[in-house]
Design an enzyme around this catalytic site. Structure first.
Site, PDB file in Angstrom:
ATOM      1  N   GLU A 152       0.842  -1.211   0.000  1.00 39.44           N
ATOM      2  CA  GLU A 152       0.000   0.000   0.000  1.00 39.44           C
ATOM      3  C   GLU A 152       0.872   1.254   0.000  1.00 39.44           C
ATOM      4  OE1 GLU A 152      -2.694   1.456  -0.363  1.00 39.44           O
ATOM      5  OE2 GLU A 152      -4.412   0.405   0.481  1.00 39.44           O
ATOM      6  N   ASP A 153       0.322   2.334  -0.531  1.00 45.72           N
ATOM      7  CA  ASP A 153       1.030   3.619  -0.468  1.00 45.72           C
ATOM      8  C   ASP A 153       0.980   4.194   0.941  1.00 45.72           C
ATOM      9  OD1 ASP A 153      -1.723   4.096  -0.606  1.00 45.72           O
ATOM     10  OD2 ASP A 153      -1.597   5.636  -2.153  1.00 45.72           O
TER      11      ASP A 153
ATOM     12  N   ASP B 175      -4.173   5.251   6.244  1.00 49.89           N
ATOM     13  CA  ASP B 175      -4.733   6.447   6.869  1.00 49.89           C
ATOM     14  C   ASP B 175      -5.735   5.972   7.939  1.00 49.89           C
ATOM     15  OD1 ASP B 175      -5.098   9.342   6.862  1.00 49.89           O
ATOM     16  OD2 ASP B 175      -6.945   9.046   5.761  1.00 49.89           O
TER      17      ASP B 175
ATOM     18  N   PHE C  28      -1.761  16.142   4.709  1.00 46.08           N
ATOM     19  CA  PHE C  28      -2.037  15.539   3.410  1.00 46.08           C
ATOM     20  C   PHE C  28      -0.796  15.612   2.539  1.00 46.08           C
ATOM     21  CE2 PHE C  28      -3.823  14.640  -0.697  1.00 46.08           C
ATOM     22  CZ  PHE C  28      -4.721  13.629  -0.390  1.00 46.08           C
TER      23      PHE C  28
ATOM     24  N   ARG D 219       1.412  12.425  -8.667  1.00 50.13           N
ATOM     25  CA  ARG D 219       1.906  11.055  -8.443  1.00 50.13           C
ATOM     26  C   ARG D 219       3.348  10.873  -8.910  1.00 50.13           C
ATOM     27  NH1 ARG D 219      -2.539   7.773  -7.110  1.00 50.13           N
ATOM     28  NH2 ARG D 219      -4.473   8.173  -8.223  1.00 50.13           N
TER      29      ARG D 219
HETATM   30  P1  IMP Z   1      -7.684   4.632   4.419  1.00 56.64           P
HETATM   31  O1  IMP Z   1      -8.706   3.656   3.952  1.00 56.64           O
HETATM   32  O2  IMP Z   1      -8.307   5.779   5.170  1.00 56.64           O
HETATM   33  O3  IMP Z   1      -6.548   4.016   5.188  1.00 56.64           O
HETATM   34  O4  IMP Z   1      -7.148   5.359   3.136  1.00 56.64           O
HETATM   35  C1  IMP Z   1      -6.103   4.916   2.404  1.00 56.64           C
HETATM   36  C2  IMP Z   1      -6.084   5.651   1.076  1.00 56.64           C
HETATM   37  O5  IMP Z   1      -6.431   7.033   1.216  1.00 56.64           O
HETATM   38  C3  IMP Z   1      -4.689   5.626   0.535  1.00 56.64           C
HETATM   39  O6  IMP Z   1      -4.449   4.452  -0.214  1.00 56.64           O
HETATM   40  C4  IMP Z   1      -4.664   6.882  -0.291  1.00 56.64           C
HETATM   41  O7  IMP Z   1      -5.162   6.619  -1.580  1.00 56.64           O
HETATM   42  C5  IMP Z   1      -5.603   7.834   0.409  1.00 56.64           C
HETATM   43  N1  IMP Z   1      -4.854   8.768   1.281  1.00 56.64           N
HETATM   44  C6  IMP Z   1      -4.891   8.848   2.622  1.00 56.64           C
HETATM   45  N2  IMP Z   1      -4.087   9.824   3.084  1.00 56.64           N
HETATM   46  C7  IMP Z   1      -3.513  10.380   1.984  1.00 56.64           C
HETATM   47  C8  IMP Z   1      -2.559  11.454   1.805  1.00 56.64           C
HETATM   48  O8  IMP Z   1      -2.049  12.102   2.732  1.00 56.64           O
HETATM   49  N3  IMP Z   1      -2.221  11.716   0.518  1.00 56.64           N
HETATM   50  C9  IMP Z   1      -2.719  11.034  -0.550  1.00 56.64           C
HETATM   51  N4  IMP Z   1      -3.602  10.029  -0.422  1.00 56.64           N
HETATM   52  C10 IMP Z   1      -3.999   9.706   0.835  1.00 56.64           C
HETATM   53 MG    MG Z   2      -4.131   3.847  -2.128  1.00 55.23          MG
END
Ligand code: IMP
Ligand code: MG
Length: 196
Positions: free
Chosen positions: A106-107, A110, A159, A172
């Site tokens: 995963e990137d 969050d 962010f 990206r």
């Molecule tokens: P989660 O389901 O809330 O953990 O969200 C994960 C996804 O939200 C990541 O795979 C990103 O695509 C997006 N995301 C969350 N925080 C950021 C950020 O700071 N920058 C860019 N994308 C984010």
């Molecule tokens: Mg993602």
């Protein structure tokens, strides 16, 4: 100000959080750790589109054992700077995973909602094991307790964009991770876009 106003993306960035060198050094260390853990297991390394593609491409070249890759695309819709609700499975894996050792890449983690949904889905298919490797983690934002075996960097609740991560599909391709100026996402894009 809109996204990439004036064609100069760099003007939208508040500061560089992780330099190219910091990222590459950490990716190399993660690759070494993962190679040791998965030796002889022929892991299936699963990249989560689109945010993980840059990290995935660098990481697999640092995992010096035989492995395979596949891709999934999960996305939540809504405000591009937020992620909420149930993620949608936009693209499934191309191969069966029963009995395989899986490593999800995963990137960023969050809230953890996207990852927990994906892990539940993969678990139903009877893999031998599931590991998780995330480049970034924002522990302050966690809503669901998700297991992350390999974390590149823990970062504050800001962010960030670059190295695969986007805001409204931009930034990206930056080779580093930067904090986006709040004024950029305080002017939301007109159409709802996948936050992935
Ligand atoms: P989660 O389901 O809330 O953990 O969200 C994960 C996804 O939200 C990541 O795979 C990103 O695509 C997006 N995301 C969350 N925080 C950021 C950020 O700071 N920058 C860019 N994308 C984010
Ligand atoms: Mg993602």
């Amino acid at each position: 100000m809109g996204v990439g106003a004036g064609g100069d993306w760099r003007a939208d960035l508040a500061s560089v959080l992780l330099t190219e060198k910091q990222i590459q050094d950490r990716v190399a260390a993660l690759g070494t750790e993962i190679a040791a853990a998965y030796q002889g297991k022929n892991p299936l390394v699963i990249g989560v589109l689109k945010g993980s593609v840059v990290f995935l491409a660098d990481l697999i070249r640092r995992i010096d054992i035989p492995l395979e890759i596949d891709l999934v695309c999960l996305s939540s819709y809504g405000q591009a700077a937020n992620s909420s609700g149930q993620p949608l499975l936009l693209k499934d894996l191309a191969v069966p995973v029963a009995g395989r050792h899986l490593l999800v890449v995963e990137d960023i983690i969050d809230s953890g909602v996207t990852l927990s949904h994906l892990l539940a889905l993969l678990q139903q298919r009877g893999p031998a094991s599931i590991g998780v490797c995330a480049l970034l983690s924002k522990p302050a934002r966690r809503e669901t307790d998700v297991p992350v075996d390999y974390t590149g960097f823990e970062i504050p609740d800001e962010f960030v964009v670059g190295y695969g991560l986007d805001y409204a599909e931009h930034y990206r391709s930056l080779p580093y991770v930067a904090v986006l100026k709040p004024e950029v996402y305080e002017t939301p894009p007109t159409a709802a876009t996948p936050s992935d």
